[in-house]
Design an enzyme around this catalytic site. Sequence first.
Site, PDB file in Angstrom:
ATOM      1  N   GLN A   1      -5.080  -0.133  -1.118  1.00  0.00           N
ATOM      2  CA  GLN A   1      -4.120  -1.015  -0.437  1.00  0.00           C
ATOM      3  C   GLN A   1      -3.109  -1.552  -1.455  1.00  0.00           C
ATOM      4  O   GLN A   1      -2.812  -0.874  -2.418  1.00  0.00           O
ATOM      5  CB  GLN A   1      -4.847  -2.156   0.313  1.00  0.00           C
TER       6      GLN A   1
ATOM      7  N   GLY B   1       0.819  -1.215   0.000  1.00  0.00           N
ATOM      8  CA  GLY B   1       0.000   0.000   0.000  1.00  0.00           C
ATOM      9  C   GLY B   1       0.848   1.258   0.000  1.00  0.00           C
ATOM     10  O   GLY B   1       2.092   1.211   0.139  1.00  0.00           O
ATOM     11  N   ASP B   2       0.196   2.414  -0.229  1.00  0.00           N
ATOM     12  CA  ASP B   2       0.848   3.728  -0.217  1.00  0.00           C
ATOM     13  C   ASP B   2       1.952   3.855  -1.258  1.00  0.00           C
ATOM     14  O   ASP B   2       2.930   4.589  -1.062  1.00  0.00           O
ATOM     15  CB  ASP B   2       1.424   4.045   1.182  1.00  0.00           C
TER      16      ASP B   2
ATOM     17  N   LYS C   1      -0.446   5.275  -5.698  1.00  0.00           N
ATOM     18  CA  LYS C   1      -1.519   4.951  -6.661  1.00  0.00           C
ATOM     19  C   LYS C   1      -2.370   6.174  -6.978  1.00  0.00           C
ATOM     20  O   LYS C   1      -2.753   6.409  -8.122  1.00  0.00           O
ATOM     21  CB  LYS C   1      -2.444   3.856  -6.093  1.00  0.00           C
TER      22      LYS C   1
ATOM     23  N   THR D   1      -5.444  -6.756   4.802  1.00  0.00           N
ATOM     24  CA  THR D   1      -6.750  -6.137   4.943  1.00  0.00           C
ATOM     25  C   THR D   1      -7.792  -7.190   4.544  1.00  0.00           C
ATOM     26  O   THR D   1      -7.443  -8.330   4.240  1.00  0.00           O
ATOM     27  CB  THR D   1      -6.843  -4.824   4.132  1.00  0.00           C
TER      28      THR D   1
ATOM     29  N   GLY E   1      -5.909   5.827   1.903  1.00  0.00           N
ATOM     30  CA  GLY E   1      -5.613   7.262   1.910  1.00  0.00           C
ATOM     31  C   GLY E   1      -4.758   7.557   0.698  1.00  0.00           C
ATOM     32  O   GLY E   1      -3.606   7.130   0.630  1.00  0.00           O
ATOM     33  N   HIS E   2      -5.343   8.200  -0.303  1.00  0.00           N
ATOM     34  CA  HIS E   2      -4.621   8.489  -1.542  1.00  0.00           C
ATOM     35  C   HIS E   2      -4.427  10.000  -1.638  1.00  0.00           C
ATOM     36  O   HIS E   2      -5.387  10.753  -1.771  1.00  0.00           O
ATOM     37  CB  HIS E   2      -5.412   7.968  -2.752  1.00  0.00           C
ATOM     38  N   THR E   3      -3.174  10.424  -1.545  1.00  0.00           N
ATOM     39  CA  THR E   3      -2.887  11.857  -1.536  1.00  0.00           C
ATOM     40  C   THR E   3      -2.538  12.327  -2.946  1.00  0.00           C
ATOM     41  O   THR E   3      -1.689  11.732  -3.604  1.00  0.00           O
ATOM     42  CB  THR E   3      -1.703  12.151  -0.588  1.00  0.00           C
TER      43      THR E   3
END
Length: 434
Positions: A224, A12-13, A16, A239, A40-42
């Site tokens: 994820q 994840g992170d 994406k 998850t 959480g997609h920044t």
Amino acid sequence: MGNVIILGSQWGDEGKGKIVDLFSERFDIVARYQGGHNAGHTVFIGEKKFVLKLTPSGILRPGKKAVIGNGLVIDPAALLAEIETLESMGVDVRANLSISNRAHVLFPAHRMMEKMSEARPGRVSIGTTSRGIGPCYEDKTGRRGIRMADLLDRDFFRAQYDSVMDEKVVTAKAFGIYEELDLPAIREEYEAFAERIRPMVCDTALLLNEAIRAGRTVLFEGAQGTMLDIDHGTYPFVTSSSASAGGACTGTGVAPTRINGVIGVSKAYITRVGGGPFPTEALDGAGDQIRARGNEFGAVTGRPRRCGWFDVPLLRYTANINGFDSIVITKLDVLDEFENIPVCTGYRNGGQMLQEMPPTVRAIEKIEPVYECVPGWNTSTFGISSYEELPRKAKEYLAFLEKQTGVEVGCISTGPERTQTIVRPGSRFAKLIT
Ligand code: GDP
Ligand code: IMO
Ligand code: MG
């Protein structure tokens, strides 16, 4: 160009959100297929920072359609808060977002139930995001979940909600994790949320398939990463949904015959949030240096991310599961100041070399990564947008990853902004996306 899945190939992170936002310009619809507000997609667009949790990143492109598929678990409170924040920043969400009538609804009691696994002696704590994601998926597979269509069916919802919540209260009291929840008040609150969400809810599988038949294109956005996938990840430190490519079909109702390509997103190194095995974790100063340079703190919980070196066997494993056509390497700039960059090219188990990812946490904890050191480039790559301009040693690092993993590196990210991206001309990536 056709319908493409973009998903995370690590824990994840991977970045994406940035990649999906950037390339959503080339597609008509962006569809999320699993997870919930644990994601959480920044995304940075100029001076503006957006953190997307439930809404697909394509929502930031005016006029593009966004879909929340049936594979998600949705807390209407979190969704409406996110929509309000986005609308206050000038994004027209309601006109462009469709939500599956078959997605499951997440309630506050799911967060209480999460303490069953996370806070009870004798249970292995996963280090979840505490959003109630696992318990909501448990209700789904336990065939007692409440779906969007049920929430909108007022008479049915009341009885179903009361019965499901009664069970939770009994269980929570028996296990000593009960917390005072005003369940009837929550029911009324969620009935009110339902009316605000109703205009966006529809049969999104039908919507997507009709759009595809009419020649429109869909970008499927994973949340994820494959190593957090319920089937293929480092179980039980995963998850509760299918983050890998197969999840795009089950989580939207679009058949594999309609998908034209799969792209994996990977950092130039690797991170993980929460518990679980992590063979290449750098527990020395290098890990701290990556965290500081890469600003590796969770977008949802703010927790420091565990940082480590690129893991080739792990990428080969996730490439196999997902059938990657190409990978994107993000955050190359974070490695700008390293003299040497270790890359894990294999695992050693006692005297033996391992070719495959072991299936259990116990076995993964026993393996030792074998590293090859690749020379660093010691100059800034931040913001570079053409492959030719990359320093020679950075190109050699990328070529090394390509050769070791057997997967094309078709795109490279050198900063959080849209413009800080390189697409390699002539690559399979370029053919799929442009
Ligand atoms: P996601 O969950 O996969 O969408 O990734 P996150 O948004 O949680 O984490 C990635 C973070 O890295 C975000 O803060 C991005 O703005 C940032 N980011 C993405 N690509 C790059 C890059 O190439 N360089 C740098 N320095 N930051 C990046
Ligand atoms: P994005 O989409 C990184 C991790 C949690 C925990 C495990 C289970 O931003 O990449 P959960 O709350 O899902 O039951 O927690 O999964 N996790 C993530 N780690 N990025 C995410 O999402 C994650 N979503 C869940 O930290 O280890
Ligand atoms: Mg994230």
